[in-house]
Design an enzyme around this catalytic site. Structure first.
Site, PDB file in Angstrom:
ATOM      1  N   GLU A  21      -1.779  -9.275  17.709  1.00  9.60           N
ATOM      2  CA  GLU A  21      -1.732  -8.027  18.490  1.00  9.60           C
ATOM      3  C   GLU A  21      -1.294  -6.859  17.616  1.00  9.60           C
ATOM      4  OE1 GLU A  21      -2.461  -8.690  21.790  1.00  9.60           O
ATOM      5  OE2 GLU A  21      -2.179 -10.852  21.642  1.00  9.60           O
ATOM      6  N   ARG A  36       6.946 -14.642   7.985  1.00  7.88           N
ATOM      7  CA  ARG A  36       6.249 -15.522   7.049  1.00  7.88           C
ATOM      8  C   ARG A  36       4.776 -15.607   7.424  1.00  7.88           C
ATOM      9  NH1 ARG A  36       7.971 -21.714   6.940  1.00  7.88           N
ATOM     10  NH2 ARG A  36       8.915 -21.602   4.896  1.00  7.88           N
TER      11      ARG A  36
HETATM   12 MO1  MOS Z   1      -3.932 -11.281  23.774  1.00  5.17          MO
HETATM   13  S1  MOS Z   1      -4.438  -9.508  24.748  1.00  5.17           S
HETATM   14  O1  MOS Z   1      -2.446 -11.619  24.552  1.00  5.17           O
HETATM   15  O2  MOS Z   1      -5.203 -12.352  24.178  1.00  5.17           O
END
Ligand code: MOS
Length: 711
Positions: free
Chosen positions: A675, A598
């Site tokens: 990420e 979501r």
């Molecule tokens: Mo991210 S590299 O876990 O700040």
């Protein structure tokens, strides 16, 4: 209780609630919390890569006007450095600063100078005369005498991958390298330290406030409740502030030594050697396939640099265990301890590096099979996580490939390298899959309803840019059934209910679940106190005397990790243009399609994904921390010499989300995109460079000279 018709806020592209504070200068970053009577500290770094300090003479420095102290191993008090392990700290023993004469790496802090003004401190620091007994540091990952170590037991292989590879009719066996990279956030690391008796307050840049408080308590042997870390705003961090680096200790030590508040801000140059980096990593990927495109074997081996005193590890090779259906898989991860400082998580740590190698090898294999790269991947789409033996909680890679390909226009791609042109420019189209784990850790939160009808929510969380202030306000507003303007979400104090690290894309899943739990709990509490249907929250609080009604709650993972394999997925498409005369490589456009559960706020999520593309373009084409091989000095430790993408390097970037409902990952169903956004970008660009030029460059960053002469 009065029925309010409030539209849900989750899913709306709300603008940042802290946007005005940021653009107007009202937002206060660590270095903005100047304290009355503060002094200024400057770190002196070692100018050798290994050895010991033979002599340190501070006579001239001590004559500079305004000098307060030159603190080195010669006069520093012994610090407790009690055993302490933050959940993110690597195995090993962290650097103990100014406690002895040993030098472990070039740029190690060896002294700190404190003075009335920054100018005084810098001048005095330049006059401290240090002589070293230097040894030759070992710096090269390919040094013959380097001894790799295995930081954790290799995961069990699936089948006999090496035999299956040897027997495979089509084989790709290639080595891929990634340069060391530094995070280079706009905001430098900064700490202002102030003592009041045995209580320490730190205004300090941190992605993990409760760990910083705990570490300083351990270093100075204080009860943890005596340490308060305050950090309401972060100007980018990308992982570099996930641990407490030595400058925090030095700021606190200096403040205690001179008995005044002390401000310490790292210079840009110092940030290249004091505060971690993405490790230089070499990888081998060997994949075997049948002529129809079915994978028969994957071997994925990685070796990364670390320091001699800590074993920083990342999950570089684990993606190969679940990304595709394959009967035989073997992974191996090794560390090479060198005379360098310790690396740290950086922008999609582990997965960004591992997926780069795997997805370039997949592209090489698709070319060898004369298959379309998307068809080849989907030919090997698994039913379940074959590595963990678990079903995926949700997996939308196919939908991401279809959506991204449609938006990008992939069907118009001529697969032959050097076949597509725009005028005199060579055009390359490349793609990559992406994945990142959907993790979650325990978090607390406190919710409070006030007599004026508004609510406050507090967590010791951070917001380094993804928009935590905003998305948490939305989660809280929906749980309380209040409009977002009636909710004030506050973070950035270590004495608020504890939050996990602001990293690993865990904040929404962890803190968001706790915020939701606390808000639902305080709502339940106040509803029990209601006596009339027309009463609002504010009416009830006021009727009961005006004291806010407050609940602290927490949320933690259940057994979902043992029942499901949980990851976000994506498909990234890149177009590059290569000038055949100058060999300059430009990324003209990218489309990324993501299945990340979501999406709490599509505007913020898109912003993160576009930021990830920019970072990934840096990884692919620009970023490289270069060491002087004699002593380990970072030779390009400035924004002039270390290249990051600027506006002119960036073309049209587009982020798309597929519909994905995941009831298993966490109560919000959000997987996080911070990420995932970095993963898959560099291989998409590298594969596009191959398509444009016919040259496989397997070491990042790809530079002009790598394709010069080939086109
Ligand atoms: Mo991210 S590299 O876990 O700040």
């Amino acid at each position: 209780m009065k029925e309010l018709l409030i539209e849900p806020s989750i899913g709306k592209p709300l603008a940042r609630v802290d946007g005005h504070a940021k653009v107007s200068g009202a937002a206060r970053y660590a270095a903005d919390f100047n304290q009355p009577g503060q002094a200024y500290a400057v770190i002196i770094q070692s100018t050798v890569g290994l050895g010991r300090i033979a002599a340190l003479d501070a006579t001239a420095a001590n004559e500079v006007p305004g000098i307060l102290a030159v603190i080195s191993h010669l006069n520093a008090p012994k610090l407790a450095y009690k055993p302490h392990h933050s959940p993110l700290d690597p195995d090993g023993e962290r650097l103990h600063v100014v406690q002895d004469d040993r030098v472990h790496f070039f740029g190690q802090p060896v002294a700190v100078v404190v003075a009335e003004t920054l100018d005084n401190a810098e001048h005095a620091a330049a006059l401290v005369d240090i002589r070293y007994e230097a040894q030759h540091p070992m710096l090269r990952v390919d040094a013959p005498e380097a001894q790799p170590i295995s930081p954790n037991a290799d995961l069990a292989p699936r089948g006999d991958a090496d035999a299956a590879f040897s027997a495979a009719p089509v084989q790709i066996d290639a080595a891929y390298g990634i340069a060391r990279e530094n995070h280079n956030p706009m905001e430098p690391h900064a700490t202002i330290a102030a003592w009041l008796d045995d209580r320490l307050t730190l205004w300090s840049k941190s992605q993990f406030l409760v760990a910083e408080a705990a570490e300083m308590a351990a270093v100075f042997d204080l009860p943890v409740e005596n340490v308060q870390v305050i950090n309401p705003f972060i100007g980018g961090a990308f992982g570099t502030s996930l641990r407490t680096w030595p400058h925090v200790t030095l700021a606190a030590l200096a403040a205690r030594y001179v008995n005044r508040p002390v401000k310490l801000v790292l210079t840009r140059r110092q940030m290249f050697s004091e505060t971690g980096f993405r490790p230089r990593t070499t990888q081998r990927v060997a994949i075997g396939a049948l002529p129809g495109g079915q994978l028969s074997s994957i071997v994925h081996e990685a070796t990364a640099e670390t320091s001699r005193y800590e074993q920083y590890t990342e999950s570089t090779v684990t993606v190969s265990r679940y990304m595709y259906s394959c009967p035989a898989v073997r992974t191996r991860y090794r560390l090479l301890p060198l005379d360098v400082s310790t690396p740290i998580f950086m922008r999609g740590p582990g997965e960004a590096s591992g997926v780069y190698a795997l997805e370039c090898a997949m592209d090489e294999m698709a070319a060898a099979l004369a298959m379309d790269p998307i068809d080849f991947r989907l030919r090997n789409e698994p039913e379940s996580d074959e590595g963990a033996g678990l079903p995926f909680s949700s997996r939308s890679l196919r939908a991401c490939c279809e959506l991204g390909a449609a938006r990008f226009g992939w069907a118009r791609r001529d697969p032959r390298p050097q076949s597509m042109r725009d005028g005199r420019l060579l055009i390359g189209w490349g793609m990559s899959a992406a994945t990142y784990p959907a993790s979650r850790a325990p978090s607390g939160a406190r919710a409070r309803l006030l007599a004026d009808g508004t609510a406050e929510v507090e967590v010791a969380a951070s917001d380094m840019g993804p928009g935590t202030y905003t998305s948490m306000t939305q989660v809280a507003a929906d749980a309380l059934e209040l409009p977002v303007r009636s909710v004030r979400f506050v973070l950035g104090r270590s004495d608020f209910p504890a939050a996990p690290p602001h990293g690993g894309s865990m904040t929404m899943a962890s803190v968001g679940s706790a915020v939701q739990a606390a808000c639902l709990a305080v709502r339940e509490k106040i509803l029990k106190l209601a006596i009339g249907k027309e009463e609002t929250y504010g009416d009830i609080v006021a009727r009961l005397g005006g004291e806010p009604i407050e609940v602290e709650a927490s949320s933690a993972p259940g057994d979902e990790r043992s029942r499901f394999s949980m990851h976000g997925f994506g498909a990234i498409f890149a177009e590059v243009a290569v000038d055949p005369d100058l060999c300059t490589i430009r990324v003209r456009r990218m489309s990324g399609a993501y299945g990340a559960g979501r999406i709490i706020n599509p505007r913020l999520a898109k912003s993160q994904c576009i930021g990830g593309m920019v970072g990934g373009i840096g990884m692919a084409l620009l970023e490289r921390t270069a060491l002087d091989t004699r002593d380990g000095r970072v030779v390009n430790a400035s924004m002039a010499d270390y290249l990051v993408p600027v506006n002119l390097d960036i073309g049209d970037l587009e982020a798309l989300f597929v519909e994905e409902e995941d009831p298993y990952v966490n109560p919000l169903g959000a997987k996080g995109v911070g990420e995932l956004a970095y993963v898959g970008v560099a291989p998409a660009v590298a594969n596009a460079v191959f398509h444009a030029t016919g040259v496989r460059v397997r070491d990042l960053p790809i530079r002009i000279e790598d394709v010069l002469g080939a086109v």
